[in-house]
Design a protein around this motif. Structure first.
Motif, PDB file in Angstrom:
ATOM      1  N   GLU A  74      73.524 -23.470   0.237  1.00  9.31           N
ATOM      2  CA  GLU A  74      72.872 -24.777   0.282  1.00  9.31           C
ATOM      3  C   GLU A  74      73.738 -25.892   0.860  1.00  9.31           C
ATOM      4  N   HIS A  75      74.878 -25.547   1.417  1.00  5.76           N
ATOM      5  CA  HIS A  75      75.700 -26.619   1.987  1.00  5.76           C
ATOM      6  C   HIS A  75      76.585 -26.105   3.116  1.00  5.76           C
ATOM      7  N   LEU A  76      77.128 -27.063   3.850  1.00  8.05           N
ATOM      8  CA  LEU A  76      77.906 -26.758   5.035  1.00  8.05           C
ATOM      9  C   LEU A  76      79.191 -27.576   5.041  1.00  8.05           C
ATOM     10  N   HIS A  77      80.280 -26.944   5.474  1.00  4.66           N
ATOM     11  CA  HIS A  77      81.572 -27.609   5.646  1.00  4.66           C
ATOM     12  C   HIS A  77      81.925 -27.569   7.136  1.00  4.66           C
ATOM     13  N   CYS A  78      82.366 -28.694   7.667  1.00  2.00           N
ATOM     14  CA  CYS A  78      82.831 -28.744   9.055  1.00  2.00           C
ATOM     15  C   CYS A  78      84.172 -29.464   9.099  1.00  2.00           C
ATOM     16  N   LEU A  79      85.067 -28.958   9.914  1.00  2.00           N
ATOM     17  CA  LEU A  79      86.324 -29.647  10.185  1.00  2.00           C
ATOM     18  C   LEU A  79      86.220 -30.183  11.605  1.00  2.00           C
ATOM     19  N   VAL A  80      86.280 -31.498  11.729  1.00  2.00           N
ATOM     20  CA  VAL A  80      86.048 -32.178  13.002  1.00  2.00           C
ATOM     21  C   VAL A  80      87.212 -33.116  13.301  1.00  2.00           C
ATOM     22  N   ARG A  81      87.584 -33.154  14.579  1.00  2.00           N
ATOM     23  CA  ARG A  81      88.544 -34.164  15.036  1.00  2.00           C
ATOM     24  C   ARG A  81      87.768 -35.210  15.813  1.00  2.00           C
ATOM     25  N   LEU A  82      87.832 -36.436  15.342  1.00  2.00           N
ATOM     26  CA  LEU A  82      87.136 -37.521  16.030  1.00  2.00           C
ATOM     27  C   LEU A  82      87.917 -37.961  17.256  1.00  2.00           C
ATOM     28  N   ARG A  83      87.190 -38.202  18.316  1.00  2.00           N
ATOM     29  CA  ARG A  83      87.788 -38.819  19.496  1.00  2.00           C
ATOM     30  C   ARG A  83      87.875 -40.315  19.243  1.00  2.00           C
ATOM     31  N   SER A  84      88.703 -40.997  19.987  1.00  2.00           N
ATOM     32  CA  SER A  84      88.919 -42.425  19.743  1.00  2.00           C
ATOM     33  C   SER A  84      87.659 -43.256  19.948  1.00  2.00           C
ATOM     34  N   THR A  85      86.683 -42.729  20.655  1.00  2.00           N
ATOM     35  CA  THR A  85      85.442 -43.461  20.922  1.00  2.00           C
ATOM     36  C   THR A  85      84.309 -43.076  19.968  1.00  2.00           C
ATOM     37  N   GLN A  86      84.584 -42.210  18.995  1.00  2.00           N
ATOM     38  CA  GLN A  86      83.526 -41.715  18.118  1.00  2.00           C
ATOM     39  C   GLN A  86      83.641 -42.291  16.706  1.00  2.00           C
ATOM     40  N   LEU A 135      84.548 -29.831  17.100  1.00  2.00           N
ATOM     41  CA  LEU A 135      84.320 -29.067  15.873  1.00  2.00           C
ATOM     42  C   LEU A 135      85.313 -27.919  15.865  1.00  2.00           C
ATOM     43  N   LEU A 136      86.291 -27.983  14.989  1.00  2.00           N
ATOM     44  CA  LEU A 136      87.323 -26.957  14.957  1.00  2.00           C
ATOM     45  C   LEU A 136      86.885 -25.743  14.149  1.00  2.00           C
ATOM     46  N   PHE A 137      86.204 -25.991  13.026  1.00  2.97           N
ATOM     47  CA  PHE A 137      85.832 -24.874  12.161  1.00  2.97           C
ATOM     48  C   PHE A 137      84.643 -25.280  11.304  1.00  2.97           C
ATOM     49  N   MET A 138      83.792 -24.302  10.985  1.00  4.04           N
ATOM     50  CA  MET A 138      82.683 -24.551  10.075  1.00  4.04           C
ATOM     51  C   MET A 138      82.376 -23.287   9.289  1.00  4.04           C
ATOM     52  N   ASN A 139      81.855 -23.500   8.122  1.00  4.66           N
ATOM     53  CA  ASN A 139      81.383 -22.420   7.269  1.00  4.66           C
ATOM     54  C   ASN A 139      80.588 -23.095   6.159  1.00  4.66           C
ATOM     55  N   GLY A 140      79.945 -22.317   5.368  1.00  2.06           N
ATOM     56  CA  GLY A 140      79.180 -22.921   4.295  1.00  2.06           C
ATOM     57  C   GLY A 140      78.796 -21.913   3.252  1.00  2.06           C
ATOM     58  N   TYR A 141      77.808 -22.294   2.503  1.00  2.00           N
ATOM     59  CA  TYR A 141      77.252 -21.442   1.469  1.00  2.00           C
ATOM     60  C   TYR A 141      75.743 -21.627   1.508  1.00  2.00           C
ATOM     61  N   LEU A 194      74.541 -17.968   8.542  1.00  2.00           N
ATOM     62  CA  LEU A 194      75.585 -18.955   8.835  1.00  2.00           C
ATOM     63  C   LEU A 194      76.475 -18.498   9.991  1.00  2.00           C
ATOM     64  N   VAL A 195      76.849 -17.231   9.971  1.00  2.00           N
ATOM     65  CA  VAL A 195      77.767 -16.706  10.992  1.00  2.00           C
ATOM     66  C   VAL A 195      77.070 -16.518  12.335  1.00  2.00           C
ATOM     67  N   HIS A 196      75.879 -15.926  12.326  1.00  2.00           N
ATOM     68  CA  HIS A 196      75.239 -15.509  13.574  1.00  2.00           C
ATOM     69  C   HIS A 196      74.249 -16.507  14.156  1.00  2.00           C
ATOM     70  N   LYS A 197      73.801 -17.464  13.346  1.00  2.00           N
ATOM     71  CA  LYS A 197      72.825 -18.424  13.855  1.00  2.00           C
ATOM     72  C   LYS A 197      73.320 -19.864  13.769  1.00  2.00           C
ATOM     73  N   LEU A 198      73.746 -20.301  12.582  1.00  2.00           N
ATOM     74  CA  LEU A 198      74.104 -21.708  12.418  1.00  2.00           C
ATOM     75  C   LEU A 198      75.422 -22.044  13.107  1.00  2.00           C
ATOM     76  N   ALA A 199      76.416 -21.200  12.990  1.00  2.11           N
ATOM     77  CA  ALA A 199      77.692 -21.470  13.669  1.00  2.11           C
ATOM     78  C   ALA A 199      77.504 -21.585  15.181  1.00  2.11           C
ATOM     79  N   PRO A 200      76.840 -20.624  15.851  1.00  2.00           N
ATOM     80  CA  PRO A 200      76.632 -20.777  17.295  1.00  2.00           C
ATOM     81  C   PRO A 200      75.825 -22.029  17.643  1.00  2.00           C
ATOM     82  N   LEU A 201      74.841 -22.367  16.808  1.00  2.00           N
ATOM     83  CA  LEU A 201      74.054 -23.567  17.058  1.00  2.00           C
ATOM     84  C   LEU A 201      74.927 -24.818  16.982  1.00  2.00           C
ATOM     85  N   LEU A 202      75.746 -24.934  15.962  1.00  2.00           N
ATOM     86  CA  LEU A 202      76.607 -26.110  15.824  1.00  2.00           C
ATOM     87  C   LEU A 202      77.672 -26.169  16.921  1.00  2.00           C
ATOM     88  N   ILE A 203      78.161 -25.024  17.343  1.00  2.00           N
ATOM     89  CA  ILE A 203      79.123 -25.000  18.450  1.00  2.00           C
ATOM     90  C   ILE A 203      78.460 -25.523  19.723  1.00  2.00           C
TER      91      ILE A 203
END
Length: 147
Positions: A55-67, A47-53, A28-37
């Motif tokens: 079998e699952h993933l948590h992401c904190l995202v700020r949507l732009r007005s067009t998204q 994408l402000l922050f992500m982490n997981g366990y 999660l730290v060395h492969k998935l986080a860099p991939l999602l970034i």
């Protein structure tokens, strides 16, 4: 108004197909986080922050007005799943589960949610994913997760 400011924060959670526990903490730290970034940068996703366990993933995202949240999740899940398979992370075909959960986050609660997401590995020593999701669904009106 030529300038647009958006404070639309979302805590988004999704799982591996059949909730298979395929991720390690290191992965999660060395492969998935860099991939999602990278995917976020390529697709103008805040994408402000992500982490997981496992079998699952948590992401904190700020949507732009067009998204839309659906489009952001589609990009993050779709592109990451494709690249995980192209890069042969696993000796099997990797897939994310269909669907996701999303909770709106008040801007003043962003630090609390980051802290919550940071502590996934510790929290899941005491609570399984289903219990966590039930908790978040019941408390999403103010999203004050316990640490």
């Amino acid at each position: 108004m030529p300038h647009q400011n958006s404070q639309l924060w979302f805590h988004i959670i999704w799982t591996t197909k059949n909730r298979e526990p395929v991720f390690t903490r290191e992965m999660l730290v060395h492969k998935l986080a860099p991939l999602l970034i990278l995917i976020s940068k390529e697709n103008e996703i805040d994408l402000l922050f992500m982490n997981g366990y496992k079998e699952h993933l948590h992401c904190l995202v700020r949507l732009r007005s067009t998204q839309s949240i659906a489009r952001v999740v589609q990009k993050l899940k779709g592109v990451s799943g494709r690249r995980i398979n192209e890069q042969c992370w696993f000796p099997f075909e990797f897939n994310w589960q269909v669907g996701y959960s999303a909770f709106s986050v008040s801007p003043d609660r962003v630090p609390t949610v980051i802290n919550y997401i940071k502590k996934q590995w510790d929290k899941h020593q005491k609570m399984d994913f289903s219990s966590e999701l039930n908790y978040l669904e019941q408390n999403s009106h103010h999203h004050q997760p316990t640490t």
